[in-house]
Design an enzyme around this catalytic site. Structure first.
Site, PDB file in Angstrom:
ATOM      1  N   ARG A  75       0.835  -1.203   0.000  1.00 14.47           N
ATOM      2  CA  ARG A  75       0.000   0.000   0.000  1.00 14.47           C
ATOM      3  C   ARG A  75       0.866   1.248   0.000  1.00 14.47           C
ATOM      4  O   ARG A  75       1.785   1.391   0.801  1.00 14.47           O
ATOM      5  CB  ARG A  75      -0.908   0.005   1.235  1.00 14.47           C
ATOM      6  CG  ARG A  75      -1.656   1.317   1.501  1.00 14.47           C
ATOM      7  CD  ARG A  75      -2.920   1.411   0.701  1.00 14.47           C
ATOM      8  NE  ARG A  75      -3.549   2.712   0.736  1.00 14.47           N
ATOM      9  CZ  ARG A  75      -4.561   3.051   1.529  1.00 14.47           C
ATOM     10  NH1 ARG A  75      -5.032   2.193   2.392  1.00 14.47           N
ATOM     11  NH2 ARG A  75      -5.096   4.251   1.448  1.00 14.47           N
ATOM     12  N   ARG A  84      -5.565   1.204  -4.406  1.00 10.97           N
ATOM     13  CA  ARG A  84      -4.752   0.618  -3.344  1.00 10.97           C
ATOM     14  C   ARG A  84      -4.736  -0.896  -3.426  1.00 10.97           C
ATOM     15  O   ARG A  84      -5.716  -1.515  -3.828  1.00 10.97           O
ATOM     16  CB  ARG A  84      -5.231   1.079  -1.980  1.00 10.97           C
ATOM     17  CG  ARG A  84      -6.580   0.583  -1.625  1.00 10.97           C
ATOM     18  CD  ARG A  84      -7.642   1.532  -1.163  1.00 10.97           C
ATOM     19  NE  ARG A  84      -7.583   2.880  -1.586  1.00 10.97           N
ATOM     20  CZ  ARG A  84      -8.128   3.873  -0.933  1.00 10.97           C
ATOM     21  NH1 ARG A  84      -8.749   3.665   0.183  1.00 10.97           N
ATOM     22  NH2 ARG A  84      -8.062   5.086  -1.380  1.00 10.97           N
ATOM     23  N   ASP A  87      -6.571  -1.856   1.864  1.00  9.66           N
ATOM     24  CA  ASP A  87      -6.975  -0.775   2.768  1.00  9.66           C
ATOM     25  C   ASP A  87      -7.727  -1.414   3.926  1.00  9.66           C
ATOM     26  O   ASP A  87      -8.775  -2.028   3.721  1.00  9.66           O
ATOM     27  CB  ASP A  87      -7.874   0.203   2.016  1.00  9.66           C
ATOM     28  CG  ASP A  87      -8.312   1.385   2.856  1.00  9.66           C
ATOM     29  OD1 ASP A  87      -7.648   1.687   3.863  1.00  9.66           O
ATOM     30  OD2 ASP A  87      -9.327   2.014   2.500  1.00  9.66           O
ATOM     31  N   ASP A  89      -9.493  -0.544   7.384  1.00 10.03           N
ATOM     32  CA  ASP A  89     -10.015   0.523   8.245  1.00 10.03           C
ATOM     33  C   ASP A  89     -10.508  -0.058   9.556  1.00 10.03           C
ATOM     34  O   ASP A  89     -11.036  -1.165   9.594  1.00 10.03           O
ATOM     35  CB  ASP A  89     -11.184   1.242   7.567  1.00 10.03           C
ATOM     36  CG  ASP A  89     -10.764   2.089   6.390  1.00 10.03           C
ATOM     37  OD1 ASP A  89      -9.643   2.618   6.408  1.00 10.03           O
ATOM     38  OD2 ASP A  89     -11.569   2.221   5.452  1.00 10.03           O
TER      39      ASP A  89
END
Length: 153
Positions: A75, A84, A87, A89
């Protein structure tokens, strides 16, 4: 989520990495979903999933480990909303609300993202989004027409 370098494999690898975090157990994860990028950006579609973890890591340490996994998967962050490889989160952390410079929980755009709420409602429909309602209640309010559940493989 991922939209580069075999997104399905990237997401599955990311889920495997989550399962190997210290003091952490992967409870379950959603199906994989394909969706177009936000705001009609000219880039490949994303593959997304949601994972539920049980962890003794605090939120800051967990976030640091998520960022390390992203980095190990290649990344880079050349620009906001750039394509990307992976990712990860931290959308929710129990029922906690955290507002810091580097960490905001619930994720600030969680309530508007079908690609997060629909998979979350799949695995934890009664999960509380502090100050907003349950994952299911929030998911049904969103237009999820562009979200495609991928077949299990």
């Amino acid at each position: 989520g991922s939209n580069l370098d075999d997104p399905v494999a990237q997401v599955r690898t990311g889920l495997g990495e989550l399962a190997r975090l210290p003091s952490t157990r992967l409870i379950r994860h959603s199906s994989l979903y394909r969706n177009p990028p936000e705001n009609g950006a000219a880039q490949p579609d994303y593959v997304n999933a949601v994972a539920m973890l049980e962890t003794r890591l605090d939120a800051r340490d967990l976030l640091a480990r998520l960022l390390a996994i992203e980095s190990a998967r290649g990344r880079t962050r050349p620009a906001r909303n750039a394509p990307r490889t992976l990712d990860l989160d931290l959308a929710l952390y129990g029922k906690q609300t955290i507002a810091e410079a580097r960490l905001v929980v619930p994720h600030p755009r969680l309530r508007e993202r079908a690609f997060v709420l629909v998979p979350l409602a799949e695995i934890a429909p009664d999960a509380e989004v502090p100050g907003a309602g349950t994952a299911h209640e929030l998911a049904v309010r969103l237009d999820a027409g562009a979200l495609v559940r991928l077949p299990d493989a």
